[in-house]
Design an enzyme around this catalytic site. Structure first.
Site, PDB file in Angstrom:
ATOM      1  N   LYS A 144       0.852  -1.197   0.000  1.00 12.85           N
ATOM      2  CA  LYS A 144       0.000   0.000   0.000  1.00 12.85           C
ATOM      3  C   LYS A 144       0.880   1.236   0.000  1.00 12.85           C
ATOM      4  O   LYS A 144       1.412   1.651   1.031  1.00 12.85           O
ATOM      5  CB  LYS A 144      -0.928   0.054   1.228  1.00 12.85           C
ATOM      6  N   CYS A 179      12.916  11.820   6.800  1.00 10.08           N
ATOM      7  CA  CYS A 179      13.043  11.288   8.161  1.00 10.08           C
ATOM      8  C   CYS A 179      14.420  11.604   8.728  1.00 10.08           C
ATOM      9  O   CYS A 179      14.581  11.811   9.921  1.00 10.08           O
ATOM     10  CB  CYS A 179      12.798   9.785   8.153  1.00 10.08           C
ATOM     11  N   GLU A 235       8.812  16.762  14.852  1.00 12.94           N
ATOM     12  CA  GLU A 235       9.293  16.581  13.480  1.00 12.94           C
ATOM     13  C   GLU A 235       8.529  17.574  12.593  1.00 12.94           C
ATOM     14  O   GLU A 235       7.356  17.367  12.279  1.00 12.94           O
ATOM     15  CB  GLU A 235       9.016  15.140  13.037  1.00 12.94           C
ATOM     16  N   GLU A 250       9.737   1.823  10.469  1.00 16.43           N
ATOM     17  CA  GLU A 250      10.692   2.914  10.198  1.00 16.43           C
ATOM     18  C   GLU A 250       9.915   4.212  10.347  1.00 16.43           C
ATOM     19  O   GLU A 250       9.070   4.522   9.505  1.00 16.43           O
ATOM     20  CB  GLU A 250      11.254   2.780   8.771  1.00 16.43           C
ATOM     21  N   GLY A 307       6.605   5.387   7.968  1.00 16.69           N
ATOM     22  CA  GLY A 307       5.708   6.539   8.035  1.00 16.69           C
ATOM     23  C   GLY A 307       5.914   7.267   9.350  1.00 16.69           C
ATOM     24  O   GLY A 307       6.962   7.134   9.987  1.00 16.69           O
ATOM     25  N   SER A 308       4.903   8.004   9.753  1.00 18.80           N
ATOM     26  CA  SER A 308       5.041   8.828  10.954  1.00 18.80           C
ATOM     27  C   SER A 308       4.989   7.966  12.222  1.00 18.80           C
ATOM     28  O   SER A 308       4.408   6.875  12.219  1.00 18.80           O
ATOM     29  CB  SER A 308       3.906   9.854  10.996  1.00 18.80           C
ATOM     30  N   THR A 309       5.557   8.488  13.280  1.00 19.35           N
ATOM     31  CA  THR A 309       5.517   7.784  14.566  1.00 19.35           C
ATOM     32  C   THR A 309       4.067   7.654  15.044  1.00 19.35           C
ATOM     33  O   THR A 309       3.678   6.628  15.593  1.00 19.35           O
ATOM     34  CB  THR A 309       6.403   8.530  15.581  1.00 19.35           C
ATOM     35  N   VAL A 342       1.226   7.295  13.237  1.00 14.41           N
ATOM     36  CA  VAL A 342       0.532   6.181  12.569  1.00 14.41           C
ATOM     37  C   VAL A 342       1.246   4.858  12.878  1.00 14.41           C
ATOM     38  O   VAL A 342       0.617   3.810  12.971  1.00 14.41           O
ATOM     39  CB  VAL A 342       0.410   6.433  11.042  1.00 14.41           C
ATOM     40  N   GLY A 343       2.567   4.926  13.098  1.00 16.58           N
ATOM     41  CA  GLY A 343       3.307   3.723  13.477  1.00 16.58           C
ATOM     42  C   GLY A 343       2.770   3.121  14.770  1.00 16.58           C
ATOM     43  O   GLY A 343       2.609   1.901  14.895  1.00 16.58           O
TER      44      GLY A 343
HETATM   45  P1  NAD Z   1       1.989   8.672   7.504  1.00 18.67           P
HETATM   46  O1  NAD Z   1       2.282   7.964   8.765  1.00 18.67           O
HETATM   47  O2  NAD Z   1       0.917   9.690   7.492  1.00 18.67           O
HETATM   48  O3  NAD Z   1       1.585   7.602   6.368  1.00 18.67           O
HETATM   49  C1  NAD Z   1       2.424   6.525   6.025  1.00 18.67           C
HETATM   50  C2  NAD Z   1       1.592   5.448   5.350  1.00 18.67           C
HETATM   51  O4  NAD Z   1       0.663   4.931   6.299  1.00 18.67           O
HETATM   52  C3  NAD Z   1       0.751   5.951   4.177  1.00 18.67           C
HETATM   53  O5  NAD Z   1       0.710   4.965   3.170  1.00 18.67           O
HETATM   54  C4  NAD Z   1      -0.614   6.141   4.810  1.00 18.67           C
HETATM   55  O6  NAD Z   1      -1.690   6.075   3.897  1.00 18.67           O
HETATM   56  C5  NAD Z   1      -0.639   4.965   5.764  1.00 18.67           C
HETATM   57  N1  NAD Z   1      -1.605   5.101   6.858  1.00 18.67           N
HETATM   58  C6  NAD Z   1      -2.151   6.232   7.367  1.00 18.67           C
HETATM   59  N2  NAD Z   1      -3.020   5.929   8.354  1.00 18.67           N
HETATM   60  C7  NAD Z   1      -3.000   4.580   8.494  1.00 18.67           C
HETATM   61  C8  NAD Z   1      -3.666   3.667   9.347  1.00 18.67           C
HETATM   62  N3  NAD Z   1      -4.535   4.082  10.269  1.00 18.67           N
HETATM   63  N4  NAD Z   1      -3.377   2.352   9.232  1.00 18.67           N
HETATM   64  C9  NAD Z   1      -2.474   1.911   8.320  1.00 18.67           C
HETATM   65  N5  NAD Z   1      -1.834   2.738   7.453  1.00 18.67           N
HETATM   66  C10 NAD Z   1      -2.093   4.050   7.553  1.00 18.67           C
HETATM   67  O7  NAD Z   1       3.372   9.256   6.993  1.00 18.67           O
HETATM   68  P2  NAD Z   1       3.624  10.189   5.741  1.00 18.67           P
HETATM   69  O8  NAD Z   1       3.111  11.552   6.054  1.00 18.67           O
HETATM   70  O9  NAD Z   1       3.180   9.510   4.493  1.00 18.67           O
HETATM   71  O10 NAD Z   1       5.241  10.187   5.708  1.00 18.67           O
HETATM   72  C11 NAD Z   1       6.013  11.015   6.487  1.00 18.67           C
HETATM   73  C12 NAD Z   1       6.502  10.301   7.732  1.00 18.67           C
HETATM   74  O11 NAD Z   1       7.228   9.142   7.387  1.00 18.67           O
HETATM   75  C13 NAD Z   1       7.463  11.147   8.563  1.00 18.67           C
HETATM   76  O12 NAD Z   1       7.160  11.012   9.922  1.00 18.67           O
HETATM   77  C14 NAD Z   1       8.830  10.533   8.256  1.00 18.67           C
HETATM   78  O13 NAD Z   1       9.805  10.738   9.242  1.00 18.67           O
HETATM   79  C15 NAD Z   1       8.469   9.103   8.102  1.00 18.67           C
HETATM   80  N6  NAD Z   1       9.503   8.406   7.342  1.00 18.67           N
HETATM   81  C16 NAD Z   1      10.372   7.569   8.001  1.00 18.67           C
HETATM   82  C17 NAD Z   1      11.395   6.940   7.304  1.00 18.67           C
HETATM   83  C18 NAD Z   1      12.347   6.007   7.982  1.00 18.67           C
HETATM   84  O14 NAD Z   1      12.996   5.229   7.273  1.00 18.67           O
HETATM   85  N7  NAD Z   1      12.483   6.017   9.292  1.00 18.67           N
HETATM   86  C19 NAD Z   1      11.530   7.159   5.939  1.00 18.67           C
HETATM   87  C20 NAD Z   1      10.638   8.020   5.307  1.00 18.67           C
HETATM   88  C21 NAD Z   1       9.621   8.627   6.022  1.00 18.67           C
END
Ligand code: NAD
Length: 503
Positions: free
Chosen positions: A191, A300, A398, A266, A244-246, A248-249
């Site tokens: 996804k 990130c 962040e 990550e 993704g973000s902490t 949503v993580g």
């Molecule tokens: P995000 O957390 O908003 O979304 C990431 C993914 O999760 C997207 O595909 C999104 O649609 C999906 N998502 C959103 N809600 C969800 C849910 N409830 N259940 C499952 N999936 C869901 O992050 P973003 O805004 O797309 O990306 C930016 C973030 O990603 C920043 O915090 C950045 O630091 C982080 N990031 C980390 C790394 C790393 O390797 N550590 C690399 C790149 C980006």
């Protein structure tokens, strides 16, 4: 007089957007809801992609296909040489379409085209690395358990993996996960971010062309709630690899715990670059600006906190202000652009909110700090905020925009304290000519990566991931394939059994 950025409409403005479908069980198909999701280029304000928008019903079909491909399909059963050859062919086909893929990422994410090209080159290298690593995967044997026993530990694929990726490095991040999952013989449902799905769908067609059997990789485009959440909850998904973000993580971990899935996370970062007076200050200044503004700070690994020794703070600040004014902001498709568009108007407003709050809290906005007037799209000038205290939100959160916060320190201990004073632990940088200083900082920071007299390099050979709330587990490196496996212990007994339990 205010300068207005002049943005040239991309060819897509005339041709119209490209239509995309979901990849399920080896075919591109419409979504079951029939809904369409549109994506505008944030740099041009023009719709460039129209996606079949998936929902829970499509997730169900995709997971079922991935599960069938895992249980009965040829992928986990073929010889590793054949699997590796398909990964290598994939790398070659990506290389043949590098320009097209780079353009899709530049259009959908707003990143500069030249940078997008080098990200795709990096991704190709990772696919090749994973193809090589696939052939090294092996278990262990124990012949020291007595004459009648041989212990064998085999590595088996974990099963169906859900891969969820963000918008900031669309093609690169899926390439940090998928080739290793495939090298381990897993099947996957991917996804991508709903804002930047095009390049992942092109990867899907490349995989089919490279000979990947149907159902091994399925790609569903849609929102986090409608697609990501049911994917994470699905009982047939054995592992979730999430970037993704902490915020949503954490939601993802909680949801995945209901079915006790294996996780690789990550997440976000708030990384410090520490500069000592004895460093090569010209190199450090260039890296500080690169660390703050690369990918418009939507990274990130962004070195968003510049932690500089007070003895050189004024002159160093003057140096980075001069460099910042030379950073070219503009059309992502312009070859000379270093900082492109911000991912969306909403995100731009959020970033601006942090800068305004810092001003209210007593910090000084030295450069930038304002949205750029442009004929189209969302742009922000590279921003330097000085006089930042560790307790300000701009120093803790962040920000994820082209904003460099400057803090000062007196000694090594204070520098370390500032660098570690965050819930994140992704990366850090240190600049000094003294090996002892470099070693103390490198050992003392609580981060998954430390760059010494350099910043933000990356290699497939080196593991990457975060301490603290920046993540769980590591990607890349020689154990990247193992991460997508389970260990099975097999105990072979020969000869008469001794030590009967009953009689
Ligand atoms: P995000 O957390 O908003 O979304 C990431 C993914 O999760 C997207 O595909 C999104 O649609 C999906 N998502 C959103 N809600 C969800 C849910 N409830 N259940 C499952 N999936 C869901 O992050 P973003 O805004 O797309 O990306 C930016 C973030 O990603 C920043 O915090 C950045 O630091 C982080 N990031 C980390 C790394 C790393 O390797 N550590 C690399 C790149 C980006």
């Amino acid at each position: 007089m205010t300068t207005v950025l002049s943005i040239t409409p991309p060819a897509e403005a005339v041709q119209g957007p490209t239509n995309y479908q979901l990849l399920i069980d080896g075919r591109f198909v419409p979504s079951q809801s029939g809904r369409i999701l549109e994506r505008k280029s944030p740099g041009h304000g023009v719709v460039v992609s129209r996606y079949a928008e998936a929902g829970p019903a499509d997730v169900e079909t995709a997971v079922t296909a991935a599960h069938r491909a895992f249980e009965t399909g040829p992928w986990p059963r073929m010889k590793v040489a054949e699997r590796s050859a398909i990964l290598l062919r994939t790398a070659d086909l990506i290389a043949a379409r590098q320009e097209e893929i780079a353009r899709l990422d530049a259009l959908e994410s707003g990143k500069p085209i030249a940078q997008a090209r080098s990200e795709i080159a990096g991704a190709i290298d990772i696919w090749r690395y994973a193809a090589a690593l696939a052939r090294t995967l092996h278990g262990e044997s124990y012949a020291n358990l007595g004459d009648s026993m041989l212990g064998v530990v085999v590595r088996e694929p974990v099963g169906v993996v859900a891969i969820i990726t963000p918008w900031n490095f669309p093609f690169l991040i899926v390439s940090q996960k998928l080739p290793f999952a495939l090298a381990a013989s897993c099947t996957a449902v991917v996804k991508p971010s709903e804002m930047t799905s095009a390049s992942t769908l092109v990867l899907g067609s490349i995989l089919l062309e490279a000979g990947l059997p149907a159902g091994v990789v399925n790609i569903v485009v849609g929102t986090g709630e409608a697609v990501g959440a049911p994917l994470v909850s699905h009982p047939l998904v054995e592992m979730v690899s999430f970037t993704g973000s902490t915020r949503v993580g954490k939601l993802t971990m909680a949801r995945a715990s209901e079915t006790l899935k294996k996780l690789s996370m990550e997440l976000g970062g708030k990384n410090g670059q520490i500069v000592f007076p004895d460093a090569d200050l010209a190199a450090a200044a260039d890296a500080a600006v690169f660390g703050g503004f690369f990918n418009a700070g939507e990274c990130c690994n962004a070195g968003s906190r510049l932690i500089v020794h007070e003895a050189i703070a004024d002159s160093f600040l003057a140096e980075i202000r001069g460099l910042t004014r030379k950073v070219t902001v503009g059309d992502p498709l312009d070859e000379n652009t270093k900082v492109g568009a911000i991912i969306s108007g909403d995100h731009l407003a959020k970033v601006m909110g942090y800068v305004e709050q810092a001003g209210t809290d007593g910090a000084d906005v030295l450069e930038g700090g304002a949205a750029l007037a442009s004929s189209a799209g969302d742009y922000l000038s590279p921003t330097i905020v000085s006089g930042v205290r560790p307790d300000m939100s701009i120093a803790r959160d962040e920000v994820f925009g082209p904003v460099l916060s400057v803090l000062t320190f007196k000694g090594e201990e204070e520098a370390l304290h500032i660098a570690n004073n965050t819930v994140y632990g992704l990366s850090a940088g240190v600049w000094s000519a003294n090996i002892d200083t470099c070693m103390s900082i490198a050992r003392g920071v609580r981060t998954g990566t430390v760059w010494v007299n350099t910043f933000m390099d990356g290699y497939p050979e080196l593991p990457f991931g975060g301490y603290k709330q920046s993540g769980v587990g590591r990607e890349l490196g020689k154990r990247a394939v193992e991460d997508y496996t389970e260990e099975k212990t097999i105990q072979f007994h020969r000869g008469p059994r001794t030590g009967w339990w009953v009689g």
